[in-house]
Design a protein around this motif. Structure first.
Motif, PDB file in Angstrom:
ATOM      1  N   ARG A 169      -7.103  -6.009 -10.180  1.00  0.00           N
ATOM      2  CA  ARG A 169      -6.157  -4.898 -10.292  1.00  0.00           C
ATOM      3  C   ARG A 169      -6.392  -3.793  -9.277  1.00  0.00           C
ATOM      4  NH1 ARG A 169      -2.139  -6.660 -13.545  1.00  0.00           N
ATOM      5  NH2 ARG A 169      -1.747  -4.583 -14.360  1.00  0.00           N
ATOM      6  N   VAL A 170      -7.500  -3.843  -8.578  1.00  0.00           N
ATOM      7  CA  VAL A 170      -7.775  -2.832  -7.559  1.00  0.00           C
ATOM      8  C   VAL A 170      -6.686  -2.829  -6.491  1.00  0.00           C
ATOM      9  CG1 VAL A 170      -9.207  -4.358  -6.121  1.00  0.00           C
ATOM     10  CG2 VAL A 170      -9.582  -1.876  -6.067  1.00  0.00           C
ATOM     11  N   THR A 173      -3.755  -0.361  -7.015  1.00  0.00           N
ATOM     12  CA  THR A 173      -4.055   1.061  -6.927  1.00  0.00           C
ATOM     13  C   THR A 173      -4.272   1.446  -5.468  1.00  0.00           C
ATOM     14  OG1 THR A 173      -6.452   0.765  -7.114  1.00  0.00           O
ATOM     15  CG2 THR A 173      -5.201   0.917  -9.160  1.00  0.00           C
ATOM     16  N   THR A 174      -4.584   2.716  -5.244  1.00  0.00           N
ATOM     17  CA  THR A 174      -4.985   3.194  -3.922  1.00  0.00           C
ATOM     18  C   THR A 174      -6.500   3.338  -3.926  1.00  0.00           C
ATOM     19  OG1 THR A 174      -2.907   4.377  -3.578  1.00  0.00           O
ATOM     20  CG2 THR A 174      -4.771   5.056  -2.230  1.00  0.00           C
TER      21      THR A 174
END
Length: 249
Positions: A169-170, A173-174
């Motif tokens: 899931r990284v 995201t930023t």
């Protein structure tokens, strides 16, 4: 490193091509190619350098994916201002396709050789070893069929990117990391992705299909070069005729 290793000889590349022919009915295909932006928060002084067309900061992941969604070649780290085609031009993959002199092979039932190719979207240039779709507004039935067959083979790279993002899931995201750490995280996730594809049957669900493949012992000639169309366009035309005739589904 075993799970980030790209094919080292033609036999390994040919094995990938055979799987594309069986599962996705696209012969002579060495993989599906595409790029993905990995968003991160750079140092203030470097912000403009990594700013992409979406207005965010990113580095580009360029990946070549086999018929089972395994990433067999990756290039990560180019700044987000670049486009996918520019990254390909500077990558090792371009050298492999153009300078390794990969053998040619005939399409089943046709008497002319065509080179092994990778399939890509219209963000990339049409070249001898890279096949892109015809303009999607075309009303030519044969070209529409080619586009459908290419899209059928190319979807594995989109599936691979989607799986990578949903499992790790990284990527949704930023990342608040330095650029070299972003590259290491990306490569680590890809290595785990490739490892799980080999060891966990539930990791990804790619529908399999079959097609008959046979070896024809006849001697083949190269696709003739038409200077008005260009070699790459003539090769694409050969694939188009095959998909509408001998290789019709």
């Amino acid at each position: 490193m075993e799970h980030l290793r790209m094919p080292s000889n033609f036999a390994e590349w040919e094995a990938i091509a055979k799987e594309f022919a069986i599962k996705w009915q696209f012969p002579n295909c060495l993989g599906a190619l595409d790029g993905k932006h990995i968003n991160f928060r750079p140092l203030r002084k470097d912000g403009a350098f990594y700013r992409n067309y979406k207005g965010t900061s990113s580095v580009i992941l360029l990946a070549l994916v086999d018929a089972n969604c395994r990433m067999v070649f990756v290039d990560v780290g180019n700044n987000g201002r670049a486009n996918d085609a520019g990254v390909l031009q500077q990558s090792r993959l371009k050298e492999i396709l153009e300078k390794k002199h990969l053998p040619k092979s005939s399409l089943i039932g046709r008497g002319r050789n065509v080179p092994y190719v990778v399939v890509e979207d219209d963000a990339f240039p049409l070249q001898k070893h890279t096949m892109k779709p015809y303009p999607y507004h075309t009303k030519n039935k044969k070209k529409q069929i080619f586009n459908l067959r290419l899209s059928r083979a190319r979807h594995v790279v989109e599936h691979a990117f989607g799986t990578l993002s949903n499992r790790f899931r990284v990527f949704l995201t930023t990342m608040n990391l330095k650029v070299d750490t972003v590259e290491k995280v990306t490569l680590a996730c890809i290595a785990i992705h490739n490892f799980l594809l080999q060891t966990d049957n539930t990791y990804i669900n790619t529908p399999l299909e079959t097609a008959s493949i046979s070896n024809n012992p006849e001697v083949y000639t190269d696709v003739p070069y038409n200077p008005r169309k260009g070699e790459a366009e003539h090769i694409r035309q050969e694939f188009t005729e095959y998909f509408n005739e001998e290789g019709k589904l």
